[in-house]
Design a protein around this motif. Structure first.
Motif, PDB file in Angstrom:
ATOM      1  N   VAL A 226       6.880 -10.565   9.266  1.00  0.00           N
ATOM      2  CA  VAL A 226       5.809 -10.800   8.284  1.00  0.00           C
ATOM      3  C   VAL A 226       4.963  -9.546   8.082  1.00  0.00           C
ATOM      4  O   VAL A 226       4.050  -9.544   7.255  1.00  0.00           O
ATOM      5  CB  VAL A 226       4.896 -11.978   8.688  1.00  0.00           C
ATOM      6  CG1 VAL A 226       5.681 -13.267   8.745  1.00  0.00           C
ATOM      7  CG2 VAL A 226       4.204 -11.725  10.016  1.00  0.00           C
ATOM      8  N   GLY A 227       5.280  -8.484   8.821  1.00  0.00           N
ATOM      9  CA  GLY A 227       4.596  -7.216   8.618  1.00  0.00           C
ATOM     10  C   GLY A 227       3.621  -6.876   9.730  1.00  0.00           C
ATOM     11  O   GLY A 227       2.969  -7.754  10.297  1.00  0.00           O
ATOM     12  N   SER A 228       3.547  -5.576  10.034  1.00  0.00           N
ATOM     13  CA  SER A 228       2.605  -5.096  11.051  1.00  0.00           C
ATOM     14  C   SER A 228       1.282  -4.743  10.386  1.00  0.00           C
ATOM     15  O   SER A 228       0.874  -3.580  10.327  1.00  0.00           O
ATOM     16  CB  SER A 228       3.194  -3.871  11.771  1.00  0.00           C
ATOM     17  OG  SER A 228       4.382  -4.207  12.437  1.00  0.00           O
ATOM     18  N   THR A 229       0.612  -5.745   9.856  1.00  0.00           N
ATOM     19  CA  THR A 229      -0.660  -5.531   9.181  1.00  0.00           C
ATOM     20  C   THR A 229      -1.737  -6.386   9.822  1.00  0.00           C
ATOM     21  O   THR A 229      -1.441  -7.390  10.483  1.00  0.00           O
ATOM     22  CB  THR A 229      -0.559  -5.886   7.682  1.00  0.00           C
ATOM     23  OG1 THR A 229      -0.291  -7.286   7.561  1.00  0.00           O
ATOM     24  CG2 THR A 229       0.558  -5.102   7.004  1.00  0.00           C
TER      25      THR A 229
ATOM     26  N   CYS B  68       6.558   3.726  -3.481  1.00  0.00           N
ATOM     27  CA  CYS B  68       6.002   4.251  -2.234  1.00  0.00           C
ATOM     28  C   CYS B  68       5.218   3.138  -1.540  1.00  0.00           C
ATOM     29  O   CYS B  68       4.320   2.542  -2.130  1.00  0.00           O
ATOM     30  CB  CYS B  68       5.090   5.450  -2.501  1.00  0.00           C
ATOM     31  SG  CYS B  68       4.494   6.228  -0.992  1.00  0.00           S
ATOM     32  N   VAL B  69       5.581   2.862  -0.289  1.00  0.00           N
ATOM     33  CA  VAL B  69       4.913   1.830   0.496  1.00  0.00           C
ATOM     34  C   VAL B  69       4.018   2.517   1.518  1.00  0.00           C
ATOM     35  O   VAL B  69       4.484   3.342   2.302  1.00  0.00           O
ATOM     36  CB  VAL B  69       5.921   0.915   1.220  1.00  0.00           C
ATOM     37  CG1 VAL B  69       5.196  -0.248   1.874  1.00  0.00           C
ATOM     38  CG2 VAL B  69       6.976   0.410   0.257  1.00  0.00           C
ATOM     39  N   GLU B  70       2.753   2.170   1.483  1.00  0.00           N
ATOM     40  CA  GLU B  70       1.778   2.784   2.393  1.00  0.00           C
ATOM     41  C   GLU B  70       0.866   1.699   2.940  1.00  0.00           C
ATOM     42  O   GLU B  70       0.349   0.882   2.184  1.00  0.00           O
ATOM     43  CB  GLU B  70       0.956   3.855   1.659  1.00  0.00           C
ATOM     44  CG  GLU B  70      -0.199   4.431   2.435  1.00  0.00           C
ATOM     45  CD  GLU B  70       0.210   5.063   3.756  1.00  0.00           C
ATOM     46  OE1 GLU B  70      -0.317   4.634   4.797  1.00  0.00           O
ATOM     47  OE2 GLU B  70       1.062   5.968   3.727  1.00  0.00           O
ATOM     48  N   LEU B  71       0.696   1.689   4.263  1.00  0.00           N
ATOM     49  CA  LEU B  71      -0.148   0.684   4.899  1.00  0.00           C
ATOM     50  C   LEU B  71      -1.565   0.734   4.335  1.00  0.00           C
ATOM     51  O   LEU B  71      -2.222  -0.289   4.158  1.00  0.00           O
ATOM     52  CB  LEU B  71      -0.171   0.907   6.417  1.00  0.00           C
ATOM     53  CG  LEU B  71      -0.685  -0.241   7.274  1.00  0.00           C
ATOM     54  CD1 LEU B  71       0.200  -1.471   7.117  1.00  0.00           C
ATOM     55  CD2 LEU B  71      -0.753   0.170   8.734  1.00  0.00           C
ATOM     56  N   ILE B  72      -2.043   1.946   4.060  1.00  0.00           N
ATOM     57  CA  ILE B  72      -3.364   2.130   3.457  1.00  0.00           C
ATOM     58  C   ILE B  72      -3.174   2.875   2.134  1.00  0.00           C
ATOM     59  O   ILE B  72      -3.229   4.105   2.087  1.00  0.00           O
ATOM     60  CB  ILE B  72      -4.301   2.901   4.399  1.00  0.00           C
ATOM     61  CG1 ILE B  72      -4.449   2.148   5.722  1.00  0.00           C
ATOM     62  CG2 ILE B  72      -5.670   3.116   3.763  1.00  0.00           C
ATOM     63  CD1 ILE B  72      -5.368   2.787   6.717  1.00  0.00           C
TER      64      ILE B  72
ATOM     65  N   PRO C 154       3.443   9.637 -13.327  1.00  0.00           N
ATOM     66  CA  PRO C 154       3.619   8.277 -13.883  1.00  0.00           C
ATOM     67  C   PRO C 154       4.811   7.533 -13.280  1.00  0.00           C
ATOM     68  O   PRO C 154       4.888   6.303 -13.389  1.00  0.00           O
ATOM     69  CB  PRO C 154       3.823   8.528 -15.377  1.00  0.00           C
ATOM     70  CG  PRO C 154       4.300   9.946 -15.473  1.00  0.00           C
ATOM     71  CD  PRO C 154       3.630  10.677 -14.350  1.00  0.00           C
ATOM     72  N   ARG C 155       5.731   8.255 -12.641  1.00  0.00           N
ATOM     73  CA  ARG C 155       6.889   7.598 -12.032  1.00  0.00           C
ATOM     74  C   ARG C 155       6.538   6.922 -10.714  1.00  0.00           C
ATOM     75  O   ARG C 155       7.298   6.097 -10.207  1.00  0.00           O
ATOM     76  CB  ARG C 155       8.011   8.611 -11.798  1.00  0.00           C
ATOM     77  CG  ARG C 155       8.592   9.239 -13.047  1.00  0.00           C
ATOM     78  CD  ARG C 155       9.530  10.378 -12.689  1.00  0.00           C
ATOM     79  NE  ARG C 155       8.802  11.490 -12.049  1.00  0.00           N
ATOM     80  CZ  ARG C 155       9.386  12.569 -11.513  1.00  0.00           C
ATOM     81  NH1 ARG C 155      10.717  12.661 -11.525  1.00  0.00           N
ATOM     82  NH2 ARG C 155       8.662  13.528 -10.981  1.00  0.00           N
ATOM     83  N   LEU C 156       5.390   7.299 -10.137  1.00  0.00           N
ATOM     84  CA  LEU C 156       5.001   6.817  -8.816  1.00  0.00           C
ATOM     85  C   LEU C 156       4.324   5.455  -8.907  1.00  0.00           C
ATOM     86  O   LEU C 156       3.372   5.270  -9.665  1.00  0.00           O
ATOM     87  CB  LEU C 156       4.048   7.826  -8.153  1.00  0.00           C
ATOM     88  CG  LEU C 156       3.463   7.419  -6.791  1.00  0.00           C
ATOM     89  CD1 LEU C 156       4.563   7.242  -5.760  1.00  0.00           C
ATOM     90  CD2 LEU C 156       2.433   8.444  -6.330  1.00  0.00           C
ATOM     91  N   LYS C 157       4.808   4.524  -8.095  1.00  0.00           N
ATOM     92  CA  LYS C 157       4.207   3.199  -7.984  1.00  0.00           C
ATOM     93  C   LYS C 157       3.898   2.919  -6.523  1.00  0.00           C
ATOM     94  O   LYS C 157       4.800   2.870  -5.691  1.00  0.00           O
ATOM     95  CB  LYS C 157       5.141   2.121  -8.551  1.00  0.00           C
ATOM     96  CG  LYS C 157       4.528   0.725  -8.547  1.00  0.00           C
ATOM     97  CD  LYS C 157       5.472  -0.299  -9.164  1.00  0.00           C
ATOM     98  CE  LYS C 157       4.837  -1.685  -9.177  1.00  0.00           C
ATOM     99  NZ  LYS C 157       5.756  -2.695  -9.766  1.00  0.00           N
ATOM    100  N   MET C 158       2.623   2.729  -6.220  1.00  0.00           N
ATOM    101  CA  MET C 158       2.193   2.504  -4.847  1.00  0.00           C
ATOM    102  C   MET C 158       2.229   1.015  -4.520  1.00  0.00           C
ATOM    103  O   MET C 158       1.856   0.162  -5.330  1.00  0.00           O
ATOM    104  CB  MET C 158       0.782   3.036  -4.628  1.00  0.00           C
ATOM    105  CG  MET C 158       0.660   4.547  -4.724  1.00  0.00           C
ATOM    106  SD  MET C 158       1.424   5.412  -3.339  1.00  0.00           S
ATOM    107  CE  MET C 158       0.342   4.955  -1.988  1.00  0.00           C
ATOM    108  N   HIS C 159       2.668   0.724  -3.295  1.00  0.00           N
ATOM    109  CA  HIS C 159       2.686  -0.645  -2.778  1.00  0.00           C
ATOM    110  C   HIS C 159       1.973  -0.653  -1.431  1.00  0.00           C
ATOM    111  O   HIS C 159       2.328   0.119  -0.524  1.00  0.00           O
ATOM    112  CB  HIS C 159       4.122  -1.145  -2.590  1.00  0.00           C
ATOM    113  CG  HIS C 159       4.972  -1.076  -3.820  1.00  0.00           C
ATOM    114  ND1 HIS C 159       5.080  -2.130  -4.711  1.00  0.00           N
ATOM    115  CD2 HIS C 159       5.748  -0.076  -4.320  1.00  0.00           C
ATOM    116  CE1 HIS C 159       5.898  -1.785  -5.690  1.00  0.00           C
ATOM    117  NE2 HIS C 159       6.319  -0.543  -5.484  1.00  0.00           N
ATOM    118  N   GLY C 160       0.976  -1.498  -1.295  1.00  0.00           N
ATOM    119  CA  GLY C 160       0.276  -1.596  -0.025  1.00  0.00           C
ATOM    120  C   GLY C 160       1.015  -2.511   0.935  1.00  0.00           C
ATOM    121  O   GLY C 160       1.538  -3.547   0.529  1.00  0.00           O
TER     122      GLY C 160
END
Length: 834
Positions: free
Chosen positions: A39-42, A560-564, A585-591
């Protein structure tokens, strides 16, 4: 059955309570770790999982407390053992296999459903666990025993068993035996308890009424003044104790992530100290019970002291670097001091006092209820239920409301305020019933004070200890649910260095060696001929790897997946090295957690790049065989993976083990070096395929000019250390690193030895040789050999530097220039460093 009033019989119950707590905490530690993988290390996932577990305990205590003797104790243990053991397979297999199917509908639905399954998986066994304490209490006929503080001692034995179980699971069992056998051990303990309960006929005895006679009730109420509000007081005070301890624990953990070395061991210690405090408080109550004349007044003072210790604890935690960490700086090189002693000392000063008072209050409240003539089984269940509900509300509000809106330091105001209000309410109800308006005034004043703090929002920054020690200038600061990020600048005008920290881990500095290594992570797959349209990056950091990947024009999408993800906001401080990729514009961030992102997605990528923190500092699950297999399943037919591989804080056996783990999934694997950092490159294509130097050279020369990345094709090719054949040979006796038994997460303490980094480099430098066989169609083999030898000399110099011999490093660079004057990186480094 023997008379339960005889001391020897009570000791059997104490032993059962101890072993129950021991087994339950082993399960809890194991479940939390396993669920973090699915479930994620969050922080959010942890809060939900913890709340599910505590809810189960509370509801179970309430239900089985009402059932009393009707439910056989041995049968309860059997159910717990079977359900808890089955939960291992649910978490290990069912949830991960369920995700890909659900991902075809909606990623949000996947997460929601995954949480629901996780909550159910924890709630069910915890529900049955919650029934154990009330059933044991009933069988001890507690209401008839007033001399030896049996209930407090029973609670104490259960909590000390929990402490030992948690520490052994976190430090020994999972590390040595792995997750499965740790679960099996706890299951075995419960089944043995079931056999003991059945054979000793604990369940067949006739349980006497657990109510006190009417005359005794009247006399005790007369002696203790007015207890007409005892149940209201009991429920409110118990709820507040649970809320206060667990919410403060959640808030303190946010501080500790910034101050301490973030390892599994560190937080196993801190979590166990919370339970140890509960044990000390309950044991102290069993000693002084007969001296307590007025329970309500004692409860009032206990709550007041609880608030005072919380305030003192916040003051200590806010000033922990200057009060504890920096004064002990002379011992910081001792890894046992950093990982064990400092957290233990902090727990002694901050955590144990608060949790000990809570542990004292719980049996005190039981006594209050007992004096009202309440049934022991039912009252015990209700009190544990109220305590659990407070423990559920605490972390949820702290995680999702207090910290996000008010920051870690200011969040502590809310639980402290609630404790103070509860103390005044207890006083108004039972101690000063004729002074209601005075009590209401006090409550109003404290509420106004708290609201004033919230409105004013005074800035209290939580900074890594190095900021105090080296007086770094703070450029940017922010707090999120997942952690604290801060950008600092060294106050050295001659050589200013900007660094970004997430909690206590440096994301990356602006030094040449660090930038070069992470750029290699992004560039090498393209130089090897990768045709990439879609890329996934696990860990944005300051955007250097992302910028390297984005510099290749064929790339169309970058996830791009970033915890923060808020790190994207401060990436502009590194615009020179990340080429302002944060505006691409190609970059999509995912928390969120990168591994969980892959689990809940069906998307395929041509390149997956991982640049996480060090495996022993919280990202060990991104260095396991299961993670690499997950990445492989998300690669296109000719896709590739590139991963940063640290050489420090890893023993040689661990380092080689991770390489073998990577190779066990990607047969076409290579190991590269960037100064004193390693890079792993793997391909889904299967067996090792030679690299066409003509393609390599063309791609390298087409790279944009970059002062942090020397793009000479011969120089970059010479950075290759090991090919697949060498990896297979050198790691033949190494051990696979897996989720079940992760030796980089549960590391040996000598991993912190400073000699590990130069030793790993020496080994790699001595065994390099994969370059010649890895490349074909090399135009100038003689020049290639010079570059290879020059890179070997550079590594020898770096090794000397790491040993403290800077003149040796300078000499090696000078020799490298002489041997290969065509390599322009050597004179650049000589000028930069000397």
């Amino acid at each position: 059955m023997k008379d339960v009033n005889k001391p020897i019989a009570f000791y059997f119950f104490y032993l059962i309570a101890f072993l129950s707590g021991f087994a339950f905490l082993i399960f809890e530690v194991s479940w939390f770790r396993m669920l973090s993988l699915v479930v994620g290390s969050t922080s959010a996932a942890s809060a939900i999982v913890l709340s599910a577990y505590l809810s189960g305990l509370g509801v179970g205590a309430f239900y089985f407390g009402k059932k009393q003797s009707q439910f056989p104790l041995w049968f309860l243990y059997v159910i717990i053992a079977l359900v808890a053991f089955a939960s291992y397979f649910v978490v290990k297999t069912v949830i991960p296999d369920f995700y890909p199917w659900m991902a075809t509908f909606s990623p949000k639905l996947v997460n929601l459903t995954g949480y629901l399954i996780a909550v159910f998986t924890l709630f069910v066994p915890a529900f049955f666990m919650g029934g154990v304490f009330p059933l044991i209490a009933i069988r001890m006929q507690l209401a008839k025993e007033n001399k030896n503080s049996i209930l407090a001692k029973l609670y104490a034995f259960e909590t000390i068993g929990s402490v030992i179980g948690g520490l052994i699971a976190g430090f020994v069992l999972i590390k040595i035996f792995g997750q499965f056998y740790t679960i099996l051990l706890a299951t075995t303990v419960l089944l043995l308890l079931a056999v003991f309960a059945l054979v000793s006929k604990l369940n067949k005895s006739k349980i006497a009424s657990s109510k006190i006679s009417g005359d005794e009730v009247v006399q005790k109420i007369i002696r203790s003044k007015d207890y007409s509000n005892s149940w209201q007081i009991a429920v409110i005070a118990t709820f507040v104790c649970g809320f206060g301890v667990v919410s403060m624990q959640t808030i303190w953990f946010r501080f500790f992530k910034v101050y301490f070395v973030n390892t599994s061991y560190t937080f196993a210690i801190i979590s166990s100290m919370v339970i140890l405090g509960l044990y000390l408080g309950s044991w102290f109550y069993s000693i002084v019970e007969n001296k307590i004349k007025n329970i309500s007044k004692t409860l009032f003072y206990a709550l007041v002291w609880m608030a005072i210790t919380a305030i003192i604890g916040v003051f200590i935690v806010v000033n922990l670097p200057s009060m504890v960490i920096i004064p002990l700086a002379v011992l910081q090189d001792d890894y046992l001091t950093r990982i064990v002693f400092i957290p233990l000392l902090t727990a002694l000063l901050v955590i144990i006092p608060l949790s000990a008072i809570s542990g004292f209050c719980l049996p005190l409240i039981w006594s209050l209820v007992a004096k009202s003539g309440a049934d022991i089984g039912e009252s015990t269940g209700k009190i544990l239920f109220a305590n659990s509900m407070g423990s559920v509300a605490g972390p949820l509000l702290a995680t999702f409301v207090f910290i996000p809106f008010f920051g870690s330091a200011l969040s502590a105001v809310f639980p402290i305020l609630l404790i103070i209000i509860a103390a005044l309410w207890v006083a108004k109800k039972s101690i000063f019933p004729n002074k209601k308006w005075q009590m209401n005034l006090f409550i109003a004043l404290f509420s106004v004070f708290a609201l004033t703090l919230v409105v004013l929002k005074p800035t209290v920054r939580i900074l890594p200890p190095s900021f105090d020690k080296y007086e770094k200038q703070i450029i940017a600061y922010g707090e999120t649910v997942e952690g604290t990020y801060v950008v600092g600048k060294e106050n050295d005008a001659n050589n200013p260095v900007i660094s970004t920290y997430v909690n206590n881990s440096s994301v990356i500095g602006s030094t040449y060696d660090a930038i070069k290594a992470v750029k290699m992570v992004g560039h090498i797959p393209f130089l090897m001929g990768l045709e990439c349209k879609k890329a996934l990056i696990v860990g944005f950091g300051i955007g250097v790897t992302t910028s390297a990947i984005a510099s290749h024009p064929k790339v169309e999408e970058i996830d791009c997946v970033e915890l923060i993800p808020e790190l994207q906001k401060v990436a502009h401080y590194y615009g020179e090295v990340n080429r302002e990729v944060y505006n691409d514009p190609r970059l999509k961030m995912h928390g969120g957690d990168g591994r969980h992102f892959l689990q809940t997605s069906n998307k395929k990528y041509d390149l997956i790049s991982s640049d996480p923190t060090h495996p022993i500092l919280g990202s060990g699950n991104i260095y396991t065989q299961e993670y690499f297999q997950l990445c492989k399943s998300h690669l296109t037919e000719n896709g590739m993976i590139s991963q940063y591989m640290p050489l420090h804080k890893l023993r040689l056996s661990d380092f080689l083990g991770v390489i073998k783990t990577f190779y066990s999934v990607f047969e076409d694997a290579t190991v590269w070096i960037g100064q004193y950092h390693a890079i792993l490159i793997g391909s889904k294509r299967g067996n090792s395929i030679p690299i066409d130097f003509q393609t390599w050279q063309k791609e390298a020369l087409n790279l944009p000019n970059d002062s942090y990345f020397y793009n000479n094709p011969y120089h970059l090719a010479s950075c290759l250390l090991l090919n697949s054949a060498q990896i297979e040979d050198l790691t033949a006796n190494s051990t696979i690193n897996s989720d079940d038994k992760s030796y980089v997460e549960f590391f040996s303490f000598d991993a912190f030895e400073s000699s590990n980094l130069p030793n790993n480099l020496i080994y790699l430098n001595q065994h390099r040789g994969g370059v010649s066989s890895a490349f074909v169609n090399v135009e100038n083999p003689a020049l290639f050999s010079k570059f290879i030898y020059g890179n070997q000399l550079l590594t020898e110099g770096v090794i000397e530097m790491l040993k403290g011999n800077n003149p040796g490093y300078k000499g090696a660079l000078q020799k490298a220039i002489k041997e290969n004057p065509d390599n322009q990186e050597f004179p650049f480094l000589l000028k930069l460093l000397f």
